[in-house]
Design an enzyme around this catalytic site. Structure first.
Site, short mmCIF file in Angstrom:
data_model
loop_
_atom_site.label_atom_id
_atom_site.label_comp_id
_atom_site.label_asym_id
_atom_site.label_seq_id
_atom_site.Cartn_x
_atom_site.Cartn_y
_atom_site.Cartn_z
N HIS A 184 48.65 0.76 -50.15
CA HIS A 184 48.49 1.02 -48.71
C HIS A 184 49.64 0.43 -47.90
CE1 HIS A 184 44.54 2.49 -49.83
NE2 HIS A 184 44.42 2.98 -48.61
N LYS A 205 34.00 0.60 -51.54
CA LYS A 205 32.70 -0.03 -51.34
C LYS A 205 32.72 -0.96 -50.13
CE LYS A 205 33.14 -3.91 -54.59
NZ LYS A 205 32.85 -5.16 -53.87
#
Lengths: 295, 192
Positions: B36, B102
């Site tokens: 990222h 998650k």
């Protein structure tokens, strides 16, 4: 009785301990999840998520593959007889760690904090983590826990008094810290979790005590009646939070609460909270000259 | 259970609602912290076609190599919130239609999901062996040397990969809902 360490046999035994811990959830954890599954409402996401977790545990055991890909910090609490070389035990654990990583039972999980490089074999500064104690038995005991990053990131440490929580320097204050920590964690630590708590000590000792609690069986009873009552109360109340498995909502937010304590300075009152995920990977090995026992 | 083929259109993604159970089939790509940061700071072109219309999976797998082929051994989701500073921009810049992870994500990502047309899909954390079995083939791996196994971008072909929509493209987040209720109960228990 003098204990002679056969290093090769010991290494093989440690390899098996790490394999077992990464791939096979303890029976008491499985049983607690089965009960939780039965207790959740039929057809709820909570029940279906617990079903996926149990199915995953069965598959991992059968295929000898990691229950979770985050094979975590490898925490070895080692107890040795008098006269054993700690350096040899440490080197053997490091060697076993390399072997198991090569077999894809552990993920390469040790990153140099300065350069950002992954060592590739799980070894490095303080990795694996080994904590030594001595006992009077002619055997080496290793308690191993694999604790993933998600659950470690929601572990917490409080300093009492805490004005935000209106928590004083007493057991009632400890209770409030734990409720707050589990509420803050939501599903992020992979609920339902097992909560290890260390009351007192300095910041480091408090966390060592908290993590040590994670080796207790879920159904055991604290020998200190006051702490036993607090464990019961927290277990019941934390499950009222409604966070549920993975934070999707439900009746099961924690599988167990375990508390230990240490003496503290008059000026300090720390509450250390070690959150362990549902993939509560812990096993114990007792290695003696005549046999190796795993639990 | 809704079956979804990847890559997917914005129109199909907009149909998904918070709480829907979805099963994914097709090509997806893993990416976590290093990936990222790389996507935002260096804006690499080589992954643009790969990411368009598919989903990025927050996962650092356990892998092994057999006969020159990568096999996924264990591959559950990792905690997503660490990518909160980057996620919205990554979704828009690369035309992604979803994120798998998650724990859910924050306000900035929720706004980007609504604005751009994407969803947050929750996988069962820790169910690593089961999820790895949904990976039928590893097509490629990007930045393996530099990022290491957990952080590299793995290009996966999956079949019937199970997830739940916990943040949809209409501003709804299951995580916010659960948190509001548990905050109330926590305050009651603590007497504050």
């Amino acid at each position: 009785m003098k204990f002679q360490l056969n290093e090769e046999k010991f290494r093989d035994a440690v390899v098996e301990l790490i394999r077992l811990t990464s791939t096979d959830l303890p029976e008491d954890v499985i049983e607690a999840m089965r009960q939780a599954q039965a207790n959740e409402e039929d057809g709820s996401p909570a029940q279906s998520v617990l079903g996926v977790m149990l199915q995953n545990a069965t598959m991992a055991k059968k295929d000898s593959t990691p229950v979770c890909q985050d094979t975590g910090t490898n925490i070895h609490y080692v107890t040795v007889p008098e006269g054993i070389s700690l350096r040899k035990v440490e080197n053997t654990i490091i060697e076993a760690t390399r072997i198991v990583t090569q077999r894809a039972i552990l993920r390469p999980n040790a990153v140099d904090s300065v350069s950002g490089k992954n060592s590739g074999d799980n070894t490095g500064v303080m990795s694996p983590y080994i904590h030594f104690e001595e006992w009077d038995q002619p055997a080496i005991k290793i308690q191993l826990a694999l604790k993933g990053g998600g659950s470690e990131n929601v572990s917490a440490q409080y300093k009492l008094p805490d004005s935000r929580l209106k928590a004083g320097r007493n057991l009632e204050g400890v209770y409030k810290c734990v409720v707050d920590a589990v509420n803050q964690a939501q599903g992020l630590g992979c609920a339902p979790g097992v909560i290890g708590i260390g009351i007192g000590g300095d910041r480091a000792i408090g966390m060592i005590i908290a993590k040590k609690q994670l080796f207790r069986k879920l159904m055991d009873t604290n020998p200190n009646p006051e702490l036993a009552r607090m464990e019961e109360r927290l277990y019941t109340d934390l499950n009222k939070l409604g966070i549920g498995p993975m934070g999707f909502g439900g009746k099961t937010t924690v599988l167990g609460v375990k508390i230990g304590s240490a003496h503290r300075l008059p000026a300090s009152f720390f509450v250390s909270i070690a959150y362990m995920c549902w993939a509560d990977r812990r096993h114990t090995m007792v290695f003696s000259e005549k046999e190796v026992i795993y639990d | 259970m809704i079956k979804l083929q990847l890559p997917v259109t914005e129109q199909d993604i907009r149909k998904l609602k918070m709480g829907d159970e979805v099963s994914l089939t097709g090509i997806m790509v893993t990416g976590r912290d290093a990936a990222h940061a790389w996507m935002i700071e260096e804006n690499p072109d080589e992954i643009r076609d790969l990411l368009k219309g598919t989903v990025i999976y927050h996962c650092g797998p356990v892998v092994k190599k057999e006969d020159d082929e990568w096999i996924f051994v264990a591959a559950g989701p990792t905690t997503s919130i660490r990518e909160e500073p980057y996620q919205g921009d990554v979704l828009k810049t690369y035309g992604l239609r979803g994120v798998i992870g998650k724990g859910g994500m924050g306000e900035k990502t929720l706004a980007a999901l609504k604005d751009h047309g994407a969803v947050y899909l929750h996988a069962v954390g820790g169910a690593a062996t089961l999820l790895a079995k949904s990976v039928v083939k590893v097509h490629d791996v990007i930045k393996l040397e530099e990022f290491g196994v957990p952080e590299a971008m793995w290009v996966l072909e999956v079949k019937d990969f199970p997830v739940v929509v916990t943040m949809d493209s209409h501003g709804n987040s299951l995580h916010t809902k659960i948190k509001e209720k548990s905050n109330e109960m926590a305050n009651e228990l603590m007497g504050i």
